[in-house]
Motif scaffolding. Structure first.
Motif, PDB file in Angstrom:
ATOM      1  N   PHE A  90       1.263   4.020  -2.910  1.00  0.00           N
ATOM      2  CA  PHE A  90       0.911   5.399  -2.569  1.00  0.00           C
ATOM      3  C   PHE A  90       2.039   6.365  -2.939  1.00  0.00           C
ATOM      4  O   PHE A  90       1.794   7.457  -3.435  1.00  0.00           O
ATOM      5  CB  PHE A  90       0.609   5.486  -1.071  1.00  0.00           C
ATOM      6  CG  PHE A  90      -0.046   6.755  -0.659  1.00  0.00           C
ATOM      7  CD1 PHE A  90      -1.346   7.038  -1.061  1.00  0.00           C
ATOM      8  CD2 PHE A  90       0.617   7.688   0.128  1.00  0.00           C
ATOM      9  CE1 PHE A  90      -1.966   8.213  -0.681  1.00  0.00           C
ATOM     10  CE2 PHE A  90       0.009   8.868   0.499  1.00  0.00           C
ATOM     11  CZ  PHE A  90      -1.294   9.121   0.097  1.00  0.00           C
ATOM     12  N   THR A  91       3.274   5.942  -2.683  1.00  0.00           N
ATOM     13  CA  THR A  91       4.407   6.802  -3.031  1.00  0.00           C
ATOM     14  C   THR A  91       4.462   7.041  -4.535  1.00  0.00           C
ATOM     15  O   THR A  91       4.698   8.164  -4.988  1.00  0.00           O
ATOM     16  CB  THR A  91       5.726   6.177  -2.540  1.00  0.00           C
ATOM     17  OG1 THR A  91       5.618   5.935  -1.149  1.00  0.00           O
ATOM     18  CG2 THR A  91       6.896   7.088  -2.812  1.00  0.00           C
TER      19      THR A  91
ATOM     20  N   ARG B 139       0.838  -1.211   0.000  1.00  0.00           N
ATOM     21  CA  ARG B 139       0.000   0.000   0.000  1.00  0.00           C
ATOM     22  C   ARG B 139       0.866   1.251   0.000  1.00  0.00           C
ATOM     23  O   ARG B 139       0.620   2.204  -0.700  1.00  0.00           O
ATOM     24  CB  ARG B 139      -0.875   0.012   1.251  1.00  0.00           C
ATOM     25  CG  ARG B 139      -2.204  -0.710   1.083  1.00  0.00           C
ATOM     26  CD  ARG B 139      -3.045  -0.479   2.298  1.00  0.00           C
ATOM     27  NE  ARG B 139      -2.336  -0.814   3.527  1.00  0.00           N
ATOM     28  CZ  ARG B 139      -2.802  -0.571   4.758  1.00  0.00           C
ATOM     29  NH1 ARG B 139      -3.965  -0.002   4.900  1.00  0.00           N
ATOM     30  NH2 ARG B 139      -2.102  -0.898   5.809  1.00  0.00           N
ATOM     31  N   HIS B 140       1.922   1.215   0.849  1.00  0.00           N
ATOM     32  CA  HIS B 140       2.771   2.391   0.973  1.00  0.00           C
ATOM     33  C   HIS B 140       3.549   2.645  -0.306  1.00  0.00           C
ATOM     34  O   HIS B 140       3.737   3.791  -0.706  1.00  0.00           O
ATOM     35  CB  HIS B 140       3.721   2.226   2.169  1.00  0.00           C
ATOM     36  CG  HIS B 140       3.041   2.455   3.476  1.00  0.00           C
ATOM     37  ND1 HIS B 140       2.841   3.711   3.974  1.00  0.00           N
ATOM     38  CD2 HIS B 140       2.484   1.598   4.358  1.00  0.00           C
ATOM     39  CE1 HIS B 140       2.197   3.616   5.135  1.00  0.00           C
ATOM     40  NE2 HIS B 140       1.959   2.340   5.391  1.00  0.00           N
TER      41      HIS B 140
ATOM     42  N   CYS C 188       1.923   9.547  -5.387  1.00  0.00           N
ATOM     43  CA  CYS C 188       2.372  10.881  -4.976  1.00  0.00           C
ATOM     44  C   CYS C 188       3.305  11.482  -6.022  1.00  0.00           C
ATOM     45  O   CYS C 188       3.180  12.649  -6.393  1.00  0.00           O
ATOM     46  CB  CYS C 188       3.115  10.812  -3.638  1.00  0.00           C
ATOM     47  SG  CYS C 188       2.023  10.574  -2.250  1.00  0.00           S
TER      48      CYS C 188
END
Lengths: 293, 311
Positions: free
Chosen positions: A27-28, A23-24, A31
């Motif tokens: 997400f990055t 997920r992280h 971004c």
């Protein structure tokens, strides 16, 4: 804010970097994509100005909103620099900004030292008076200030721009808070050795306040260079105009010759752009440290 | 703006150690005032003096075509301003500009800062891109945006027509002119707020993110539950600085629309400029300045109250 050069926190990395968590990572990536799109949008006006300035006027007339040019040239810059008054305005802006910044550093550091370090009668009153200056927007003073400078016969002189910009309350407080963060023994031991207060200021404290001084210098310089309303009112003769006011007349004289208009806009922005590139860290830290706290 | 002087108040240290008390006190008083003299002379002559003189002017029917204050007018200037439709509409334009610019300049700046803070490489590039416009002279920005806002053939108009959307006349349309000015302002000044937020982000302890990640918090939840709440101090600061800055608007509007079309964007400072410098009514202009000053003062007082309570 004890000092104005808070060192960048060492080895600080982006938060929440947990490579194990998909997920992280996703997400990055998201971004980065959003950020790149926004940055591209932010670059458009700057690139468009440069692009227009290197296109021939005839091409701009026939297809105004096209990025592509088959005949890039620097003609517009040549014309603006040779026919216009840009060089004189550069000089005016530079001298005014430089003198304002130098005077502001000297005058406000003395005041800041007195407020922070000297225990004199009436210090509270002075501090209150300087504080009041933070609340007065200079825009509300244009009417009486204009009459004052007209009465002094200083309109259309550098002094009209320099004098009201030197005594700024913010600068005094920047210096005062810097000086009060320095160890007290510095002043005491010098006083025991018989040094006068002015010597304590000029020989001991002033050399130590480089971070505060450079922040005040850079900010006053940039602010003075970009100031618009007051120079618009007081600098009515083209010989003494600064860049922002001068460029305002440019549009009237070049009309729809957009390559030249854009060339002068680019030239007008260039010096401060260079200043920013050189002092990027100082400027950014200065804002962070004087704005916050 | 908000730096505070942290020195102890006068007399907090009884009997200064290094010298006899009386002589030291007199010496310090002389030295203090001596060091302050250059500042105070300029400050009183060019800021406090004009502020007081402006207040006096506002009670006289002064005109810049004759010298002196002019005949005494009492409160006439104030009643005229307060009953003038032009004054109120210009006041409204200033407020409208503030309403249009403050939310995006706070929220988008926060978003940009959170995004920039998250990436690992090339932070300097994004900081450069978003902050660079802020150091440009307003006239340069105005020239570029005027060119982009040209109706029909300008860059924005061509983008919209490429998307099949009807393009407004931007600066020539009273309904769009203020929006166009606000858009330009967001582009131009967001860097300042962005940098304040970047600094605020530096103060958030990393362990909070690590701990919450262990607890299974997703990145969105971390932003919403940790980052945004912990930045609330910065948000208050940024919002208040932004409101005050937006209320001072003049330059952009003067350059892009000159207050038009048909005075539909004229801000209060341009109104003061018009009555004082075009109609030569200095007394009335000074009174309008004072009324505007009261508004700024009220906003500053609210800010002061908020920061007092939080401190």
């Amino acid at each position: 804010m004890a000092t104005l050069t808070v060192p960048e926190a060492p080895t600080r990395r982006a938060p929440a970097k947990a490579p194990t968590d998909p997920r992280h990572r996703a997400f990055t990536v998201l971004c980065v994509v959003v950020l790149v799109i926004l940055a591209a949008l932010w670059l458009v006006p700057m690139l468009w100005a440069v692009d227009t300035s290197i296109r021939p006027e005839s091409e701009i007339t026939t297809s105004p909103a096209t990025w592509w040019t088959s005949h890039p040239s620097l003609d517009a810059y040549r014309q603006v620099l040779s026919a216009g008054r840009m060089p004189v305005w550069y000089l005016n802006s530079f001298l005014v900004a430089l003198l304002t910044a130098v005077f502001a550093v000297v005058v406000c550091s003395m005041a800041g030292f007195a407020v922070a370090r000297v225990r004199f009668r009436g210090r509270r009153i002075v501090t209150g008076l300087v504080l009041a200056g933070l609340l007065i927007p200079p825009q509300t003073l244009i009417m009486p200030q204009f009459q004052e400078f007209a009465g002094l016969h200083l309109l259309n002189t550098y002094w009209a721009l320099i004098l009201p910009s030197v005594p700024t309350s913010v600068a005094v407080f920047v210096f005062a808070s810097f000086f009060s963060g320095l160890p007290g023994e510095l002043a005491e031991s010098a006083r025991i050795d018989g040094a006068g207060w002015f010597r304590v200021y000029s020989r001991i404290f002033l050399p130590l306040c480089k971070p505060a001084a450079s922040a005040v210098f850079i900010f006053t310089f940039v602010w003075s260079w970009n100031n618009f309303l007051w120079p618009l009112l007081t600098m009515t003769s083209t010989e003494v105009m600064t860049i922002p006011v001068g460029l305002n007349v440019v549009q009237d004289s070049y009309g729809i010759r957009y390559a030249q208009v854009m060339a002068s806009a680019v030239l007008g922005a260039l010096p401060l752009f260079a200043v920013f590139l050189i002092f990027q860290r100082r400027i950014v830290e200065g804002i962070a440290n004087t704005g916050i706290k | 703006m908000t730096s505070t002087v942290a020195a102890p108040p006068a007399g907090a240290l009884p009997g200064v150690k290094d010298e006899p008390r009386a002589a030291g006190a007199i010496g310090q008083t002389r030295a203090g005032w001596g060091l302050l003299t250059p500042f105070l002379v300029l400050y009183l002559a060019f800021l406090i003096g004009p502020a007081v003189y402006g207040l006096v002017m506002s009670f006289f029917d002064g005109s810049s075509v004759r010298s002196g204050l002019g005949p005494f007018a009492g409160l006439d200037n104030y009643t005229e301003a307060l009953t003038s439709g032009d004054f109120w509409s210009s006041m409204w334009h200033t407020v409208l500009f503030t309403i249009l610019t403050t939310p995006p300049l706070v929220i988008v700046a926060l978003l940009l800062a959170m995004l920039t803070d998250r990436i690992r490489r090339g932070k300097w590039f994004f900081r450069l891109v978003f902050f660079a416009p802020y150091v440009m002279p307003v006239t340069c920005v105005g020239l570029v945006f005027t060119w982009m806002y040209v109706p029909q053939t300008g860059l924005f108009a061509s983008w919209l027509s490429a998307l099949g959307l009807p393009a407004p006349a931007w600066l020539a349309d009273p309904n769009w002119a203020m929006i166009a000015v606000a858009l330009m302002t967001v582009w131009w000044t967001i860097g300042f707020n962005f940098v304040l937020y970047l600094a605020g982000l530096q103060d958030i302890p990393r362990e909070l993110y690590e701990a919450s990640a262990v607890d299974g918090a997703g990145p969105g939840a971390q932003w919403w539950r940790i980052t945004v709440p912990l930045l609330s101090r910065t948000t208050v600061l940024v919002t208040m600085l932004q409101i005050i800055a937006s209320l001072k608007v003049f330059d952009q509007i003067y350059l892009l629309t000159a207050g038009g079309p048909n005075y539909s964007t004229r801000p209060v400072i341009e109104y003061i400029y018009d009555v004082g410098f075009t109609d030569f009514r200095t007394g009335y202009g000074a009174a309008a300045s004072m009324l505007y000053f009261v508004v700024i003062l009220a906003v500053s007082a609210v800010w002061f109250a908020i920061s007092r309570r939080r401190a």
